[in-house]
Design a protein around this motif. Sequence first.
Motif, PDB file in Angstrom:
ATOM      1  N   PHE A 162      -8.420   1.273 -11.882  1.00  0.00           N
ATOM      2  CA  PHE A 162      -9.608   1.306 -11.038  1.00  0.00           C
ATOM      3  C   PHE A 162      -9.712   0.027 -10.221  1.00  0.00           C
ATOM      4  CE2 PHE A 162     -12.824   4.609 -11.481  1.00  0.00           C
ATOM      5  CZ  PHE A 162     -13.788   4.201 -10.575  1.00  0.00           C
ATOM      6  N   MET A 163      -9.575  -1.113 -10.899  1.00  0.00           N
ATOM      7  CA  MET A 163      -9.715  -2.395 -10.208  1.00  0.00           C
ATOM      8  C   MET A 163      -8.575  -2.613  -9.211  1.00  0.00           C
ATOM      9  SD  MET A 163      -9.881  -6.236 -11.663  1.00  0.00           S
ATOM     10  CE  MET A 163      -8.124  -6.413 -11.565  1.00  0.00           C
ATOM     11  N   VAL A 164      -7.346  -2.330  -9.626  1.00  0.00           N
ATOM     12  CA  VAL A 164      -6.200  -2.491  -8.735  1.00  0.00           C
ATOM     13  C   VAL A 164      -6.371  -1.621  -7.493  1.00  0.00           C
ATOM     14  CG1 VAL A 164      -3.722  -1.972  -8.508  1.00  0.00           C
ATOM     15  CG2 VAL A 164      -4.561  -3.245 -10.486  1.00  0.00           C
ATOM     16  N   ALA A 165      -6.850  -0.401  -7.681  1.00  0.00           N
ATOM     17  CA  ALA A 165      -7.035   0.521  -6.555  1.00  0.00           C
ATOM     18  C   ALA A 165      -8.035  -0.036  -5.545  1.00  0.00           C
ATOM     19  CB  ALA A 165      -7.491   1.885  -7.056  1.00  0.00           C
TER      20      ALA A 165
ATOM     21  N   SER B  18      -6.339   8.420 -11.619  1.00  0.00           N
ATOM     22  CA  SER B  18      -5.406   7.381 -11.184  1.00  0.00           C
ATOM     23  C   SER B  18      -4.717   7.777  -9.880  1.00  0.00           C
ATOM     24  CB  SER B  18      -4.352   7.128 -12.267  1.00  0.00           C
ATOM     25  OG  SER B  18      -4.968   6.654 -13.442  1.00  0.00           O
ATOM     26  N   HIS B  19      -4.309   9.025  -9.780  1.00  0.00           N
ATOM     27  CA  HIS B  19      -3.668   9.528  -8.561  1.00  0.00           C
ATOM     28  C   HIS B  19      -4.605   9.378  -7.371  1.00  0.00           C
ATOM     29  CE1 HIS B  19      -2.702  12.911  -5.770  1.00  0.00           C
ATOM     30  NE2 HIS B  19      -1.518  12.370  -5.875  1.00  0.00           N
ATOM     31  N   PHE B  20      -5.844   9.801  -7.543  1.00  0.00           N
ATOM     32  CA  PHE B  20      -6.830   9.720  -6.468  1.00  0.00           C
ATOM     33  C   PHE B  20      -7.107   8.275  -6.076  1.00  0.00           C
ATOM     34  CE2 PHE B  20     -11.286   9.124  -5.300  1.00  0.00           C
ATOM     35  CZ  PHE B  20     -11.346   9.885  -4.150  1.00  0.00           C
ATOM     36  N   LEU B  21      -7.389   7.432  -7.062  1.00  0.00           N
ATOM     37  CA  LEU B  21      -7.757   6.046  -6.778  1.00  0.00           C
ATOM     38  C   LEU B  21      -6.621   5.262  -6.132  1.00  0.00           C
ATOM     39  CD1 LEU B  21      -9.720   5.287 -10.043  1.00  0.00           C
ATOM     40  CD2 LEU B  21     -10.680   5.315  -7.738  1.00  0.00           C
ATOM     41  N   LEU B  22      -5.423   5.404  -6.671  1.00  0.00           N
ATOM     42  CA  LEU B  22      -4.298   4.647  -6.128  1.00  0.00           C
ATOM     43  C   LEU B  22      -3.857   5.165  -4.764  1.00  0.00           C
ATOM     44  CD1 LEU B  22      -2.253   4.128  -9.405  1.00  0.00           C
ATOM     45  CD2 LEU B  22      -3.523   2.385  -8.117  1.00  0.00           C
TER      46      LEU B  22
ATOM     47  N   THR C 141       0.836  -1.207   0.000  1.00  0.00           N
ATOM     48  CA  THR C 141       0.000   0.000   0.000  1.00  0.00           C
ATOM     49  C   THR C 141       0.869   1.256   0.000  1.00  0.00           C
ATOM     50  OG1 THR C 141      -1.783  -1.127   1.173  1.00  0.00           O
ATOM     51  CG2 THR C 141      -1.757   1.255   1.300  1.00  0.00           C
ATOM     52  N   GLY C 142       1.883   1.266   0.840  1.00  0.00           N
ATOM     53  CA  GLY C 142       2.775   2.417   0.918  1.00  0.00           C
ATOM     54  C   GLY C 142       3.539   2.638  -0.371  1.00  0.00           C
ATOM     55  N   ASP C 143       4.077   1.556  -0.948  1.00  0.00           N
ATOM     56  CA  ASP C 143       4.833   1.675  -2.196  1.00  0.00           C
ATOM     57  C   ASP C 143       3.960   2.207  -3.333  1.00  0.00           C
ATOM     58  OD1 ASP C 143       7.019   0.677  -0.831  1.00  0.00           O
ATOM     59  OD2 ASP C 143       6.932  -1.319  -1.757  1.00  0.00           O
ATOM     60  N   ILE C 144       2.761   1.663  -3.468  1.00  0.00           N
ATOM     61  CA  ILE C 144       1.876   2.114  -4.546  1.00  0.00           C
ATOM     62  C   ILE C 144       1.390   3.541  -4.275  1.00  0.00           C
ATOM     63  CG2 ILE C 144      -0.358   1.719  -5.674  1.00  0.00           C
ATOM     64  CD1 ILE C 144       0.263  -1.272  -5.522  1.00  0.00           C
ATOM     65  N   GLY C 145       1.135   3.872  -3.028  1.00  0.00           N
ATOM     66  CA  GLY C 145       0.726   5.239  -2.694  1.00  0.00           C
ATOM     67  C   GLY C 145       1.799   6.252  -3.045  1.00  0.00           C
ATOM     68  N   ILE C 146       3.042   5.913  -2.756  1.00  0.00           N
ATOM     69  CA  ILE C 146       4.145   6.816  -3.090  1.00  0.00           C
ATOM     70  C   ILE C 146       4.328   6.903  -4.604  1.00  0.00           C
ATOM     71  CG2 ILE C 146       6.659   7.095  -2.941  1.00  0.00           C
ATOM     72  CD1 ILE C 146       6.337   6.007  -0.015  1.00  0.00           C
ATOM     73  N   LEU C 147       4.237   5.769  -5.294  1.00  0.00           N
ATOM     74  CA  LEU C 147       4.316   5.800  -6.758  1.00  0.00           C
ATOM     75  C   LEU C 147       3.187   6.637  -7.357  1.00  0.00           C
ATOM     76  CD1 LEU C 147       5.326   2.119  -7.620  1.00  0.00           C
ATOM     77  CD2 LEU C 147       6.702   4.184  -7.939  1.00  0.00           C
ATOM     78  N   ALA C 148       2.011   6.531  -6.781  1.00  0.00           N
ATOM     79  CA  ALA C 148       0.871   7.315  -7.279  1.00  0.00           C
ATOM     80  C   ALA C 148       1.126   8.807  -7.141  1.00  0.00           C
ATOM     81  CB  ALA C 148      -0.410   6.921  -6.537  1.00  0.00           C
ATOM     82  N   SER C 149       1.858   9.201  -6.124  1.00  0.00           N
ATOM     83  CA  SER C 149       2.143  10.625  -5.949  1.00  0.00           C
ATOM     84  C   SER C 149       2.969  11.174  -7.106  1.00  0.00           C
ATOM     85  CB  SER C 149       2.853  10.883  -4.621  1.00  0.00           C
ATOM     86  OG  SER C 149       4.177  10.389  -4.644  1.00  0.00           O
ATOM     87  N   PHE C 150       3.769  10.322  -7.734  1.00  0.00           N
ATOM     88  CA  PHE C 150       4.573  10.762  -8.870  1.00  0.00           C
ATOM     89  C   PHE C 150       3.737  11.013 -10.127  1.00  0.00           C
ATOM     90  CE2 PHE C 150       7.931   8.673  -6.318  1.00  0.00           C
ATOM     91  CZ  PHE C 150       8.759   9.778  -6.165  1.00  0.00           C
ATOM     92  N   LEU C 151       2.467  10.594 -10.125  1.00  0.00           N
ATOM     93  CA  LEU C 151       1.587  10.904 -11.257  1.00  0.00           C
ATOM     94  C   LEU C 151       1.312  12.397 -11.361  1.00  0.00           C
ATOM     95  CD1 LEU C 151      -1.001   7.979 -11.031  1.00  0.00           C
ATOM     96  CD2 LEU C 151       0.838   8.274 -12.702  1.00  0.00           C
ATOM     97  N   LEU C 152       1.574  13.122 -10.292  1.00  0.00           N
ATOM     98  CA  LEU C 152       1.372  14.571 -10.334  1.00  0.00           C
ATOM     99  C   LEU C 152       2.358  15.259 -11.276  1.00  0.00           C
ATOM    100  CD1 LEU C 152       0.644  15.335  -6.593  1.00  0.00           C
ATOM    101  CD2 LEU C 152      -0.974  15.244  -8.495  1.00  0.00           C
TER     102      LEU C 152
ATOM    103  N   VAL D 239      -5.671  13.103 -20.949  1.00  0.00           N
ATOM    104  CA  VAL D 239      -4.528  12.667 -20.154  1.00  0.00           C
ATOM    105  C   VAL D 239      -4.652  13.227 -18.732  1.00  0.00           C
ATOM    106  CG1 VAL D 239      -2.035  12.938 -19.866  1.00  0.00           C
ATOM    107  CG2 VAL D 239      -2.967  12.290 -22.087  1.00  0.00           C
ATOM    108  N   GLY D 240      -5.090  14.467 -18.626  1.00  0.00           N
ATOM    109  CA  GLY D 240      -5.249  15.104 -17.318  1.00  0.00           C
ATOM    110  C   GLY D 240      -6.260  14.399 -16.436  1.00  0.00           C
ATOM    111  N   TYR D 241      -7.425  14.073 -16.997  1.00  0.00           N
ATOM    112  CA  TYR D 241      -8.408  13.437 -16.109  1.00  0.00           C
ATOM    113  C   TYR D 241      -8.046  11.992 -15.797  1.00  0.00           C
ATOM    114  CZ  TYR D 241     -11.446  10.867 -19.449  1.00  0.00           C
ATOM    115  OH  TYR D 241     -11.957   9.997 -20.361  1.00  0.00           O
ATOM    116  N   VAL D 242      -7.352  11.306 -16.703  1.00  0.00           N
ATOM    117  CA  VAL D 242      -6.913   9.945 -16.404  1.00  0.00           C
ATOM    118  C   VAL D 242      -5.839   9.960 -15.303  1.00  0.00           C
ATOM    119  CG1 VAL D 242      -5.639   7.961 -17.339  1.00  0.00           C
ATOM    120  CG2 VAL D 242      -7.558   8.919 -18.605  1.00  0.00           C
ATOM    121  N   LEU D 243      -4.894  10.886 -15.397  1.00  0.00           N
ATOM    122  CA  LEU D 243      -3.853  10.973 -14.373  1.00  0.00           C
ATOM    123  C   LEU D 243      -4.423  11.408 -13.020  1.00  0.00           C
ATOM    124  CD1 LEU D 243      -0.901  12.530 -16.395  1.00  0.00           C
ATOM    125  CD2 LEU D 243      -1.070  10.198 -15.513  1.00  0.00           C
ATOM    126  N   THR D 244      -5.349  12.357 -13.043  1.00  0.00           N
ATOM    127  CA  THR D 244      -5.979  12.802 -11.795  1.00  0.00           C
ATOM    128  C   THR D 244      -6.748  11.659 -11.146  1.00  0.00           C
ATOM    129  OG1 THR D 244      -6.179  15.059 -12.633  1.00  0.00           O
ATOM    130  CG2 THR D 244      -7.577  14.466 -10.772  1.00  0.00           C
TER     131      THR D 244
END
Length: 166
Positions: free
Chosen positions: A139-142, A57-61, A12-23, A50-55
């Motif tokens: 979505f499913m992974v999140a 993904s960032h939120f969900l992950l 959870t922590g690793d994926i959460g930190i990786l998700a932050s890099f989507l910004l 691209v913007g709404y997909v990244l946003t």
Amino acid sequence: MSTFVKNIERITGDIGILASFLLVPLVLATTYEVVARYAFEAPTVWAYEVGYVLTGSHFLLGMAYTLQKGQFIRIDIFSQSMSSKMRALIDLIGYSVVFPLMIWISYGLLGHLIAGFMKGERSGQSALNMPVWPFRVVFMVAFVLLALQVLAEIIKSLKQYKELKK
């Protein structure tokens, strides 16, 4: 804490930190779009999508990471007057109710993902018209990750309740 819970929280922590890099690509794409649109009068066909997909993904992950860190909104006005034992029991009951819901949503998202992939479904949101299945994977992974973190929270709440009950 059990190895099982530690492993869930590490993932959870690793994926959460990786998700932050989507910004980073989100900010770059948005900046490029603004400059292209207003400075050169040449808007892109891809930046919006691209913007709404990244946003998204960032939120969900980030959901499971947020739960792990205890940053979801709670109504502290009620819980602050309760004993630690009562708060642990309420958490245990709440997470136990939410867990089956997360499993059900994850299962439904898997079907939605497969259907979109098989049909070759596309977004229809912009001229880019991206395929939707990669976002549905996110979505499913999140939600699977959130279900796992809820399970970890159940285990932690149960352990805390048992310790306080002594």
